[in-house]
Motif scaffolding. Structure first.
Motif, PDB file in Angstrom:
ATOM      1  N   GLU A 171     -19.503 -22.392  -7.197  1.00 48.06           N
ATOM      2  CA  GLU A 171     -18.817 -23.519  -7.835  1.00 48.06           C
ATOM      3  C   GLU A 171     -19.694 -24.172  -8.902  1.00 48.06           C
ATOM      4  O   GLU A 171     -19.195 -24.629  -9.938  1.00 48.06           O
ATOM      5  N   LYS A 172     -20.996 -24.210  -8.677  1.00 48.32           N
ATOM      6  CA  LYS A 172     -21.895 -24.766  -9.686  1.00 48.32           C
ATOM      7  C   LYS A 172     -21.865 -23.923 -10.957  1.00 48.32           C
ATOM      8  O   LYS A 172     -21.809 -24.453 -12.077  1.00 48.32           O
ATOM      9  N   VAL A 173     -21.914 -22.612 -10.797  1.00 48.35           N
ATOM     10  CA  VAL A 173     -21.852 -21.720 -11.956  1.00 48.35           C
ATOM     11  C   VAL A 173     -20.528 -21.896 -12.691  1.00 48.35           C
ATOM     12  O   VAL A 173     -20.488 -22.009 -13.926  1.00 48.35           O
ATOM     13  N   ALA A 174     -19.431 -21.948 -11.940  1.00 44.12           N
ATOM     14  CA  ALA A 174     -18.111 -22.104 -12.554  1.00 44.12           C
ATOM     15  C   ALA A 174     -18.000 -23.438 -13.283  1.00 44.12           C
ATOM     16  O   ALA A 174     -17.386 -23.521 -14.357  1.00 44.12           O
ATOM     17  N   PHE A 175     -18.595 -24.488 -12.716  1.00 43.21           N
ATOM     18  CA  PHE A 175     -18.521 -25.799 -13.352  1.00 43.21           C
ATOM     19  C   PHE A 175     -19.263 -25.809 -14.685  1.00 43.21           C
ATOM     20  O   PHE A 175     -18.741 -26.283 -15.699  1.00 43.21           O
ATOM     21  N   ILE A 176     -20.504 -25.285 -14.712  1.00 41.99           N
ATOM     22  CA  ILE A 176     -21.261 -25.231 -15.961  1.00 41.99           C
ATOM     23  C   ILE A 176     -20.503 -24.400 -16.996  1.00 41.99           C
ATOM     24  O   ILE A 176     -20.400 -24.784 -18.174  1.00 41.99           O
ATOM     25  N   ASP A 177     -19.934 -23.280 -16.579  1.00 43.15           N
ATOM     26  CA  ASP A 177     -19.178 -22.434 -17.512  1.00 43.15           C
ATOM     27  C   ASP A 177     -17.972 -23.179 -18.077  1.00 43.15           C
ATOM     28  O   ASP A 177     -17.659 -23.065 -19.263  1.00 43.15           O
ATOM     29  N   SER A 178     -17.298 -23.955 -17.232  1.00 35.77           N
ATOM     30  CA  SER A 178     -16.110 -24.672 -17.698  1.00 35.77           C
ATOM     31  C   SER A 178     -16.478 -25.782 -18.675  1.00 35.77           C
ATOM     32  O   SER A 178     -15.755 -26.045 -19.643  1.00 35.77           O
ATOM     33  N   VAL A 179     -17.613 -26.459 -18.448  1.00 35.28           N
ATOM     34  CA  VAL A 179     -18.046 -27.503 -19.366  1.00 35.28           C
ATOM     35  C   VAL A 179     -18.430 -26.891 -20.717  1.00 35.28           C
ATOM     36  O   VAL A 179     -18.087 -27.422 -21.776  1.00 35.28           O
ATOM     37  N   LYS A 180     -19.134 -25.759 -20.697  1.00 34.28           N
ATOM     38  CA  LYS A 180     -19.476 -25.087 -21.947  1.00 34.28           C
ATOM     39  C   LYS A 180     -18.223 -24.677 -22.710  1.00 34.28           C
ATOM     40  O   LYS A 180     -18.132 -24.853 -23.933  1.00 34.28           O
ATOM     41  N   ALA A 181     -17.241 -24.150 -21.998  1.00 35.56           N
ATOM     42  CA  ALA A 181     -16.002 -23.726 -22.645  1.00 35.56           C
ATOM     43  C   ALA A 181     -15.264 -24.913 -23.239  1.00 35.56           C
ATOM     44  O   ALA A 181     -14.703 -24.834 -24.344  1.00 35.56           O
ATOM     45  N   ALA A 182     -15.263 -26.046 -22.523  1.00 31.87           N
ATOM     46  CA  ALA A 182     -14.592 -27.243 -23.042  1.00 31.87           C
ATOM     47  C   ALA A 182     -15.267 -27.732 -24.307  1.00 31.87           C
ATOM     48  O   ALA A 182     -14.609 -28.123 -25.276  1.00 31.87           O
ATOM     49  N   ARG A 183     -16.583 -27.711 -24.333  1.00 25.28           N
ATOM     50  CA  ARG A 183     -17.301 -28.151 -25.530  1.00 25.28           C
ATOM     51  C   ARG A 183     -17.017 -27.229 -26.702  1.00 25.28           C
ATOM     52  O   ARG A 183     -16.833 -27.676 -27.843  1.00 25.28           O
ATOM     53  N   GLU A 184     -16.972 -25.932 -26.455  1.00 29.11           N
ATOM     54  CA  GLU A 184     -16.678 -24.987 -27.533  1.00 29.11           C
ATOM     55  C   GLU A 184     -15.269 -25.202 -28.085  1.00 29.11           C
ATOM     56  O   GLU A 184     -15.044 -25.128 -29.294  1.00 29.11           O
ATOM     57  N   ARG A 185     -14.303 -25.494 -27.188  1.00 28.02           N
ATOM     58  CA  ARG A 185     -12.936 -25.747 -27.654  1.00 28.02           C
ATOM     59  C   ARG A 185     -12.884 -26.996 -28.522  1.00 28.02           C
ATOM     60  O   ARG A 185     -12.227 -27.022 -29.561  1.00 28.02           O
ATOM     61  N   MET A 186     -13.580 -28.036 -28.114  1.00 24.99           N
ATOM     62  CA  MET A 186     -13.569 -29.269 -28.897  1.00 24.99           C
ATOM     63  C   MET A 186     -14.273 -29.071 -30.228  1.00 24.99           C
ATOM     64  O   MET A 186     -13.832 -29.581 -31.259  1.00 24.99           O
TER      65      MET A 186
END
Length: 259
Positions: free
Chosen positions: A96-111
């Motif tokens: 879950e920690k890995v998935a969370f960091i990946d999701s935050v990175k993806a959100a930043r890239e989208r923005m």
């Protein structure tokens, strides 16, 4: 940590009344081949922090994120602590920690790709599709918008590339083992001696944010969910809460009561 300091206006004496755990990104500086300075920062998107507030009687409350209890400092300097408050602690597995960091990175890239504005980390609400922590809640991320190192909506110049800090995230292993109960900026004091603590949901919820209402005598006395699209902007005596809502370019102030 950061100190909380008060001053006696009659004697001009300073008094450090306590310390709080804060979120501080690690800043890094280097120079490129042309000698221009390059800045970057490493941030934790799920920090465990403390918060504080001054109550209507002049006492100060320190809300501790590590175990979710409150330390109280009275105007005369005497101190007391409340027991840990009930909270549905959610353990984060390594996956879950890995998935969370990946999701935050993806959100930043989208923005960044959309030329978005502010990208805030560690705030209590959601913005621009930022990734929710596992099990619900939201993360708001702090860092200038636009593609990394550039201006929104166009090709960045070399001067823009040099001036825009690059954001890195801590490794998943540096995230806390349990989701924290609140983010920075989540604590307010009302006019009746209560603390309002905006908690991080442990599962997805409908409607607006949920606040734990806490006082010194009884601990957790209520949980209040405000309507979606509203923000608490102030309090009145007798359980009065002032809310702000927005429609297009107009902001409205609404008066409500807890009961």
């Amino acid at each position: 940590t950061a100190p909380v300091v008060r001053i006696d206006l009659a004697t001009r004496q300073l008094d450090t009344v306590g310390f709080i755990k804060t979120q501080r990104p690690q800043m890094h500086m280097s120079r490129d081949a042309d000698g221009r300075m390059q800045f970057s920062m490493t941030v934790n998107p799920l920090p465990v922090v403390d918060e504080w507030a001054v109550l209507s009687d002049g006492s100060i409350a320190f809300v501790r994120g590590r175990d979710y209890h409150v330390d109280w400092v009275n105007p005369d300097g005497t101190r007391s602590s409340s027991p840990k408050m009930p909270f549905e602690w959610q353990r984060l597995t390594d996956e879950e920690k890995v998935a969370f960091i990946d999701s935050v990175k993806a959100a930043r890239e989208r923005m960044g790709a959309a030329g978005g504005g502010q990208f805030v980390m560690g705030g209590p609400g959601a913005a621009g599709g930022a990734a929710p922590p596992p099990g619900g809640g939201a993360v708001v991320i702090v860092q200038g918008g636009g593609p990394p190192g550039g201006a929104a909506g166009g090709t960045p110049t070399r001067s823009q590339q040099a001036s825009a800090p690059r954001v890195n995230f801590v490794s998943p292993s540096d995230l806390p083992d349990y989701k924290p109960p609140f983010f920075a900026g989540a604590v307010r004091a009302d006019m009746d001696g209560n603390l309002w603590i905006r908690t991080i949901p442990t599962k997805a919820i409908t409607g607006g944010p949920v606040y734990d209402v806490v006082n010194r005598q009884s601990g957790l006395v209520d949980r209040v969910q405000i309507p979606a699209g509203r923000t608490i902007v102030g309090f009145g005596a007798g359980g009065v809460v002032y809310l702000a809502s927005r429609e297009e370019n107009t902001t409205y102030i609404e008066k409500a009561r807890v009961r």
